[in-house]
Scaffold this motif. Sequence first.
Motif, PDB file in Angstrom:
ATOM      1  N   ALA A   1       0.826  -1.207   0.000  1.00  0.00           N
ATOM      2  CA  ALA A   1       0.000   0.000   0.000  1.00  0.00           C
ATOM      3  C   ALA A   1       0.858   1.253   0.000  1.00  0.00           C
ATOM      4  N   VAL A   2       1.974   1.209   0.720  1.00  0.00           N
ATOM      5  CA  VAL A   2       2.897   2.352   0.760  1.00  0.00           C
ATOM      6  C   VAL A   2       3.466   2.608  -0.630  1.00  0.00           C
ATOM      7  N   LYS A   3       3.921   1.571  -1.298  1.00  0.00           N
ATOM      8  CA  LYS A   3       4.510   1.735  -2.629  1.00  0.00           C
ATOM      9  C   LYS A   3       3.466   2.279  -3.608  1.00  0.00           C
ATOM     10  N   ALA A   4       2.260   1.785  -3.528  1.00  0.00           N
ATOM     11  CA  ALA A   4       1.209   2.242  -4.438  1.00  0.00           C
ATOM     12  C   ALA A   4       0.909   3.724  -4.229  1.00  0.00           C
ATOM     13  N   ARG A   5       0.844   4.143  -2.955  1.00  0.00           N
ATOM     14  CA  ARG A   5       0.548   5.551  -2.662  1.00  0.00           C
ATOM     15  C   ARG A   5       1.646   6.474  -3.172  1.00  0.00           C
ATOM     16  N   TYR A   6       2.886   6.105  -2.919  1.00  0.00           N
ATOM     17  CA  TYR A   6       3.992   6.964  -3.348  1.00  0.00           C
ATOM     18  C   TYR A   6       4.084   7.043  -4.864  1.00  0.00           C
ATOM     19  N   PHE A   7       3.934   5.916  -5.541  1.00  0.00           N
ATOM     20  CA  PHE A   7       4.061   5.947  -6.995  1.00  0.00           C
ATOM     21  C   PHE A   7       2.968   6.807  -7.616  1.00  0.00           C
ATOM     22  N   GLU A   8       1.788   6.735  -7.080  1.00  0.00           N
ATOM     23  CA  GLU A   8       0.691   7.578  -7.559  1.00  0.00           C
ATOM     24  C   GLU A   8       1.035   9.052  -7.359  1.00  0.00           C
ATOM     25  N   GLN A   9       1.608   9.391  -6.215  1.00  0.00           N
ATOM     26  CA  GLN A   9       1.979  10.784  -5.963  1.00  0.00           C
ATOM     27  C   GLN A   9       3.101  11.243  -6.903  1.00  0.00           C
ATOM     28  N   TYR A  10       4.045  10.366  -7.182  1.00  0.00           N
ATOM     29  CA  TYR A  10       5.151  10.729  -8.078  1.00  0.00           C
ATOM     30  C   TYR A  10       4.637  11.250  -9.412  1.00  0.00           C
ATOM     31  N   LEU A  11       3.604  10.616  -9.917  1.00  0.00           N
ATOM     32  CA  LEU A  11       3.150  10.948 -11.258  1.00  0.00           C
ATOM     33  C   LEU A  11       2.002  11.943 -11.303  1.00  0.00           C
ATOM     34  N   HIS A  12       1.229  12.062 -10.205  1.00  0.00           N
ATOM     35  CA  HIS A  12      -0.021  12.818 -10.328  1.00  0.00           C
ATOM     36  C   HIS A  12      -0.248  13.888  -9.268  1.00  0.00           C
ATOM     37  N   ASP A  13       0.635  14.034  -8.315  1.00  0.00           N
ATOM     38  CA  ASP A  13       0.436  15.061  -7.293  1.00  0.00           C
ATOM     39  C   ASP A  13       1.385  16.227  -7.552  1.00  0.00           C
ATOM     40  N   ALA A  14       0.877  17.273  -8.183  1.00  0.00           N
ATOM     41  CA  ALA A  14       1.706  18.414  -8.573  1.00  0.00           C
ATOM     42  C   ALA A  14       2.109  19.282  -7.389  1.00  0.00           C
ATOM     43  N   SER A  15       1.527  19.036  -6.225  1.00  0.00           N
ATOM     44  CA  SER A  15       1.852  19.871  -5.064  1.00  0.00           C
ATOM     45  C   SER A  15       3.150  19.443  -4.385  1.00  0.00           C
ATOM     46  N   ILE A  16       3.666  18.274  -4.715  1.00  0.00           N
ATOM     47  CA  ILE A  16       4.889  17.776  -4.068  1.00  0.00           C
ATOM     48  C   ILE A  16       6.098  18.302  -4.822  1.00  0.00           C
ATOM     49  N   GLN A  17       6.982  18.955  -4.088  1.00  0.00           N
ATOM     50  CA  GLN A  17       8.163  19.537  -4.709  1.00  0.00           C
ATOM     51  C   GLN A  17       9.087  18.442  -5.238  1.00  0.00           C
TER      52      GLN A  17
END
Length: 874
Positions: A755-771
């Motif tokens: 679940a951790v890996k899935a959450r981070y990978f999703e953020q890598y590609l789709h969360d523009a708020s993360i620097q």
Amino acid sequence: MPNQTCIRILFVTVFLLTVPALIFAQAEPGVSRSLAKERAQRISNIRYDLVFTLKEHADTVAGTATVEFDSESAGDLLIDYRDGALHSAVFNGQPISTQLDHGHLHLPAQAGHNILKAEFSSNAAPAGKAITRYEDKDDGSEYFYTLFVPMDASMAFPCFDQPDLKAQFTLSVEHPDGWTVIGNTTARRIDGAHTRFDASRKISTYLFAFAAGPFAAIPAKIAAGPTIYVRKSQLQRAEQEAPQVQSIAARGVGYLSSFFAQPFPFPKYDLVLIPGFPFGGMEHAGETFLNEDSVLFRTAPTPSDYFRRNTLILHETCHQWFGDLVTMRWFDDLWLKEGFAQYMAYKALADLEPASDPWKHFYQDIKPAAYGIDETLGTTPIYQSIPNLKDAKSAYGAIVYQKAPAVLKQLEFHVGSEVFRNGLRLYLKQHAYANAEWNDLIKALEQAGSSLHSNNAADLESWAQAWIQHRGMPEVNVAWSCEGGKLSTLTLSQQDVLPDGYTWPISNLVDLHFKSAAQSNNKQIRVDWNTPTTSITEAVGQPCPVFIFANAGDQAYGRFLLDEKSEKAAATEIVDTPVTQQDPLLRSMLWGALWDNVHLAQSSPRSFVDHAMAALPHEPDEAMTRVQSARITTVLHSYLSEEARKSTVPNIENVVADRMLHAPDLALRIVSFRAFTNIAETPQALDTLKKLLQGQITIPGMPLKPLDRWNIIGHLLLMNDPDAQSIYSTEKEKDHSGEGQKYAYAVASGVPGAAVKARYFEQYLHDASIQEDWITQSLRPFNAWNQSALTQPYLAKALDSLEEIKQHRKIFFLGAWLSTFMDGQNTLVASNAAQLQVHQWLQSRAIDADLRLKVLEAVDELERTARIQQKFPD
């Protein structure tokens, strides 16, 4: 009534004459080489007058641009602008369409002087934009900075965005009251919310920049020292580091001004520390941006850390001449600035601080990365053909940053130091405030060689053709024999490490190493050759050596291997001979040659570890300890079976822990701590890490800094230590600093859970708020060496995202993305399956050529690991 036929003819004639001025040919994305050549031949005398309005928390930056230029002829002309909204455009006094065509605006240019006045709104964001907006989580302040290399100035304002259209820039910035704005030239503060800058000298669009926010200034207390600007929350820490940073920069300016016989090219020089900066630094004319973490150490620093900071500062300072004063005409000659800046940084330190042993660092920190790329099928020549600047990001990497300076070192050895220096002086003089190509440099060196009657500089074009325009490198082998205690034969042979079959011109020193404590008794012979083999007749009759090494002084570029007899003798020599009786550079290179044999699956990884561990307890060199520890870690995590690793690691843990706590030098204790944090695996070693966090064990002279603590916690998490989660939660609650929040985000990616890996990978590609720096920091723990089963499902997804990453991320992000996802599969269990998966992906995808090369480059290590494991299964 007029004749209808005549009217129709007249109408058609007028239509045919006017339509070309009204309907333009469709443009293509980016800046193609053909477009760049057309514009460079046609327009000149370019001037930009830019006004930007910065507002806190805004996603866009409003601006106006007045662009003046002269055109040799009338007709359609493209100016570049993308990723923003163009609100109005007035050209030569007449409104024109603001419709953009694949990132370009069509201008109906007239012969002579032209003026465009445009109003626009450009995007700003925490990541992925030419204007970056950074929120300081320590005090809530906000900062803006620009980064336009290689062709992102056109994301911020309308411009002719190519390096050979240099222009004069004038800048005005409207900003929140009390902010400081730093630009290429001297600021003229009109009031608290308005800053205007003097007009610049002629510079390329990618070298124009500004940074804005509540920066604090640290003026230099020494002559010619740069002012340092830092975000106000970090002022105290920056004040501690500023004197040394300003000193090396000032000394570098003095050294380079003298060496180049050319004064500093711009009216002022500032250093701006940028939080979350995606590079180590960026050499904007008159204002270098530096990654804040590269200057303000987050961990206990060693002499090597200070050395790397010095080379970074000198590298960017050298760019003021090589890159800013004289700029490559096109990004296929990127090495003309990056290679020279890197080489001259080490050369300057060799004169300014010789005790830091710069050329040993050059071998340890520059050469391995170059060789590691150049032996892969993904490598490229130093000169890289780039048909469109939208692909220029792919030119950045070890070939220009590591191979190019290594080849320049060989070039200086080949032609001689005086020819080299005089050639550079001539090159800078001939092309000041203009552009040049690699053959312009070669001509300058040939001219300098002619005046000094240098034979080796007489025909540099063929030498340069070999080294600049061909990919790969030679592998050099030595064969020798003795009779009656004397050398009877000595032969060098070279072969291409790639299947291209190329033969290089090589200039090298061959070291005949005799069994003597007096190193001066060793014999070094210079060899200049360009054939598959060469016999060194000068060596015949010399005393029979203990071993022979063919690249003494690290003058040549290539893989120089030890023959079987020399390998055994060199291993004994560097382990058994007191270090004080060994030449530091030669010793480092011999260890490198032994590692090369492991790398090529010619020697056992276990054997290398045995030799390294025999020497490590007595190793006095902090840099050598760091390098050897990294090699040992690679063997443990990639080349050994699980059974072999588990039987080997306890002894390594014990030796490294003892060095961490008891080494006589603080730097040795620091690098041993870092190594121990990476290799700790047994319950006893993990318990030691926890006791370090709790203060039950202390490292003499080294109180843990926040990043030291987070690195320990990250390791405990990825090792799935039973106490890791509670320790993490406690530390996160305690450390609310901006950096603490970043580290907490990064290390948590190493938690071994699907679940951790899935959450981070999703953020890598789709969360523009993360620097972007948060993501970069998290990629390695996400792809931890012992979690290949968890990360294997993301390898193909990571490859699928390459085109998107290339388009929207900064230059070096793609390389970090690829290498970490590949490294995560570089284990005994995973490497075979992973390389098969990558090659199947390559066969099924129609990706552009440069991305394909990047993937081939990255997958090479998986293939190497598989070969080593197959030949040495234990």
